[in-house]
Design a protein around this motif. Sequence first.
Motif, PDB file in Angstrom:
ATOM      1  N   ASP A 144      -4.949   6.684   7.215  1.00  0.00           N
ATOM      2  CA  ASP A 144      -6.003   5.737   7.592  1.00  0.00           C
ATOM      3  C   ASP A 144      -6.801   5.169   6.435  1.00  0.00           C
TER       4      ASP A 144
ATOM      5  N   ASP B 249      -7.512  -0.844   4.984  1.00  0.00           N
ATOM      6  CA  ASP B 249      -6.704  -1.972   4.536  1.00  0.00           C
ATOM      7  C   ASP B 249      -7.605  -2.897   3.721  1.00  0.00           C
TER       8      ASP B 249
ATOM      9  N   LEU C  50       0.829  -1.201   0.000  1.00  0.00           N
ATOM     10  CA  LEU C  50       0.000   0.000   0.000  1.00  0.00           C
ATOM     11  C   LEU C  50       0.863   1.250   0.000  1.00  0.00           C
TER      12      LEU C  50
ATOM     13  N   ALA D  91       1.662   7.094   2.148  1.00  0.00           N
ATOM     14  CA  ALA D  91       0.914   8.305   2.489  1.00  0.00           C
ATOM     15  C   ALA D  91      -0.559   7.972   2.732  1.00  0.00           C
TER      16      ALA D  91
ATOM     17  N   VAL E 203      -1.718   5.022   3.800  1.00  0.00           N
ATOM     18  CA  VAL E 203      -1.811   4.270   5.047  1.00  0.00           C
ATOM     19  C   VAL E 203      -1.745   5.222   6.237  1.00  0.00           C
TER      20      VAL E 203
ATOM     21  N   PRO F  22       3.440  10.467  11.174  1.00  0.00           N
ATOM     22  CA  PRO F  22       3.715  10.366   9.730  1.00  0.00           C
ATOM     23  C   PRO F  22       2.836  11.311   8.898  1.00  0.00           C
ATOM     24  N   GLN F  23       1.633  11.608   9.379  1.00  0.00           N
ATOM     25  CA  GLN F  23       0.799  12.583   8.662  1.00  0.00           C
ATOM     26  C   GLN F  23       1.493  13.941   8.647  1.00  0.00           C
TER      27      GLN F  23
END
Lengths: 773, 469
Positions: free
Chosen positions: A674, A677, A666, A669, A671, A692-693
Amino acid sequence: MVSKLAAVIVTLALISVRTPAASADGESELGVAYFEKHVRPLLIEKCYQCHSAEADAKIEGGLRLDFRGGWEKGGDSGPALVPGKVETSLLIRAVRYRDPDLQMPPKKKLSDSQIGVLEQWVAQGAIDPREAPQTDHAVEPESTGANLIDIDEGRRFWSFQPPQEVEVPSLTTHGSWASNAIDAFLLDHWKDRGAAPAPPAAPGQLVRRLAYALTGLPPATLGLPLEAEDRPDARERVIDRLLASPRYGERWGRHWLDVSRFADSNGMDENMAYVQAYRYRDYVIDAFNADLPFDRFAIEQVAGDLLERSTMAQKVATGFLAVGPKMLACDDPQKMRMDIVDEQIDTTGRAFLGMTFGCARCHDHKFDPVTTKDYYGLAGIFMSTKTLVNYKVVAKWHEYDLSPPEIREAHETIAKLRREAEDKKASQEARDGARERMKALASKTPPLTKVMGVTENEITNARVHLRGSYLTLGEETPRQVPVVFHREPQFPAALENQSGRLELARWIGSAENPLTARVLVNRLWRWHFGKGLVSSTDNFGKLGSPPRHAPLLDYLATELVQGDWSIKRMQRLLTTSARYGLTTTPPPGEAEHDLEKVLPAYQPRQRLDAESLRDSLLGLAGALDLSMHGQLLKDQPGKYVNRSHLDDYLTLPRRSVYIPIVRSALYGAFVAFDMADPSAPNGDRRQSVVAPQSLYMMNSDRVHQTAAQLAERLPAEGLREKLDALYGRLLHRPASEADVSRAQAFLASYSGEDGWAALARAILASNEFLYLD
Amino acid sequence: MRSSLCHHRSLPLTRRALLQQSAAGFGALAFHGLLAKDAAATTNGPLAPRPAPREPKAKRVIFLFMHGGPSQVDLFDDKPRLTRDDGKPLPFDMPRIVSSKTGNLLGSPFHFARHGQSGASVSDILPHLSRVVDDLCIIRSIHGSNSRHGGALLELHTGSDTFPRPAMGSWIQYGLGTANENLPGFLTINPPGGHGGANAWSSSFLPAHYQGTRIAKNKESRLEIPFMSGPAASRRAQREELALLEAMNRDHLSQVGGDPALEARLASYELAFRMQMEAPGVQDLSTESASTRALYGMDDPTTAPFAEQCLLARRFSEAGVRFVQVTHRYWDQHSKLEKDHRRLASEMDRPVAALITDLKQRGLLDDTLVLWGGEFGRTPVAQGRDGRDHNPHGFTMFLAGGGTKPGIQYGNTDEYGFYAVENRVHFHDLHATMLHLLGIDHTKLTYRHAGRDFRLTDVYGEVVHDILA
């Protein structure tokens, strides 16, 4: 001395004991002595811990070895031993440790002499004087039937009851605030706990909220004007315009693709390209744009191929069952088959019914009234459905060839010419000629029209798999929906030459089904209001949450069905409610309520999801390509997905819904923000705040490019003009005085090169941009 | 800003709210285990308190993953009878399910010798590991359930060979949080892209906080955490930009009257900036002494690539990253086993031995659990002339440090090294034992999803008490 005696006994036994029933008393005594001396201590030491009344938890494999009847009856795999037959006795096979599926004791192989003891014991007729214990509760293996689950009691659970007739509170008694029945229900609900609704959101905020909610794009990209229309039906007009936009189907199709765990590859091991899966994705987008009634939508996805005069789109729809995650390289074909069936049962149950049937694969459902027998009733339906055409390594999935006959013929001709061109026996001239003709024909022949979807298989009933293993099969179960549902709507009592999939589809899509409409309206509520009326959107069972407002849920479910299952109609009801238009700021006292249990009197603030963010960044940079549909995956049929293309896909300026989704690879960015999945249905994405955001907003090329583009396209003159343009595009409002003075100070002191791009980046990274007020 | 994070933590939020809203992107919620069930899954369920976990022996894990399936009978599981009976048929049944057709017994082309006080017998292609055997807890009776890379890899990493589940690193993060919020808590360096790919470091249904972070080569061919650097001008300019952002966010917050998610995002930018400051330093191997670099084999082109990863693993571990995985590939010798196992061993042997030695010298081995192994082992019978097929039925992994018994060999395979027959340790048992060493009861570390409580060990797993120090 001991061993010598044993040897004597064994010798005697081997000579004299052929059939235990016929054994004389004396011989039997010797056999008993051997048992007492050698076998019983061994069984006690090595086996009782799991295979006796003393077993810690449950009797493993249903086998007891602490009395004769225990091994005679045996466990899940049948009698543990056959007196006199060493080679065919399961017990012996297990202790010899040569069969990886049957090795006992599990932790450590017995010594050779211990194995010898058991072999001799079986050979001499397995004389065993132990009678069944007096009081014995543990003789029965684990239940596989309905005896422990009270179905009648189960039926009384709220979600298995048909939606109740509810009295809609009168609008007129609720003053001018209420726009529709939703508001009337909620006003009563709030009144009970002394809450009053928050004030309405500013018109611009509401337009931004609606634009993102219904299309996943910012108003600027949709061409919505900054000034709201000054007329009473302004909101309705915006809603109608957005619902009519093709961007709507892309946004709401994506919601359903979360639920149907869509992806363009199988992703579990040998990652094969599902080159035809895009057709299912496009079908979903089109279904939302066309407002296909949800009952039809459900039926087509489960059994579109079985409808009379089934169309191509209806066959494509069964991609729902086909595009799931699968192990396609498994050395155990039966495991592969049952895992795929399980995945289909689980996804179908959760997507349409909010039921976790998968829990009953190995044992009766611990919480819901669903037995393993019920599970294998459903399994029979999916086993009678062809998803794969073989179970090789790597397995192949079923595809329809819906090409026009002339194109199919052309492809056959091409294949024939290719063989001629490669025919070593033919002359060089003939081969060259064939090659020329092949090339000419190939260049003007379109590809075959293949469709990934399921079809009927050989019809079979499943047998209950004890503890989920096909090695221990129990009773055969007819193809059926779970017993708890055997009322309205009716599922046929007996199926003959059909899998039962069409019947299952119609049962799901029935107006009488207590779950389907509720589960759907609850999802619509969740996607518009941030949290479902039932907050566990994918679980309407006992472990799910009870509805926070059961009459409202039932009212909406009934409205949906009476409105011909129209999703757009339901969304109009939801978004035109006064409730939808409230601000995101809780009124005093409201924030302290347990909002798991009650409905908020304000609009919970929602964050842009991964796709909305990316599409916005492209749109605001003026780079978004709004062409619809089609295949972006570069891989060829029957090939592995090439992961090295992933970075390229992400740079394509198409809407995110069209970007290929490769399972197990995936996009980082996505993932981080959110994205669901695609390995399991998800109707309730998280809205996390993770570092990470922030790193993405600070450092990604995409954000930097968009900011640079925004800076470049500002009006040539005037701080105020420039800021209004920037704030208008990004936040759908003009710049405030505070914005202006802050920007002025920043631009004056910024030590970097392009202050306007930095300013644009800061706004993009701001909460006001990332959330919908 | 730090204070705002602390303030935020003290808010009376449910754990669900914390998970959803915390700036602790990489698990800064040091909720020392299992304080309460995650309400995101239990929905209306009670926030039931959990028993405090036991005192941990290990605080962090380094998993050295040998992708492809190294051959136990050529590395750690000395089988003289296999050598003696080379070319003879296997005298007992093959597994019911096999990957490929195999032939007769194939003796190891390598020589074994005993080493150290423990007397562990190790193949001569592992000279460096031979010198540290007294620090290793070698388990020769590991077994799994799946004979294909995808399924076996998934089972090793997640406990399930059927459907994607959270990776063990994610479970550990979920249980323990992180020891350094300025770094991701679960890193995987250069992991396999295939055979399930991201499933091996995915948080699956656990919240995104527990997602593993993949470190791969960036455009400049440096191993780097994604988005840790960008086209931003100078650090100073970026700081100015972030100050502007903070002013905007504070202004907005005061207008809308408070929202934990919005506050969390303010803190999250500060955290991201601190990560940016800290991570490059941790990743900078130039600060290592010449002797350390030499120990790992950084100067030898054969060992340098994996040495870099092992050294990075130590540095991340040292800096507080809870679970670091490095991957060495590709041990899948269906043919030419002698040549390729020899080459792979020469790449892997020195760096791994160096890591053990280095951790020990720094006093880190006591509370760092090192785990070495592949997704399965290989058959003692030949595939083709000179290869071996996959074998999940009995193979070797080793542990070191973190509360494991040093210098032991535990469990046994049969006389040819095909099936684990004594003190068998399934992947589930390995997972249970790993969690136990970290102070977590594997039966209690659960997460409710799709109607039931999931565990790393599903319904299986027993702690292998015999290997605990």
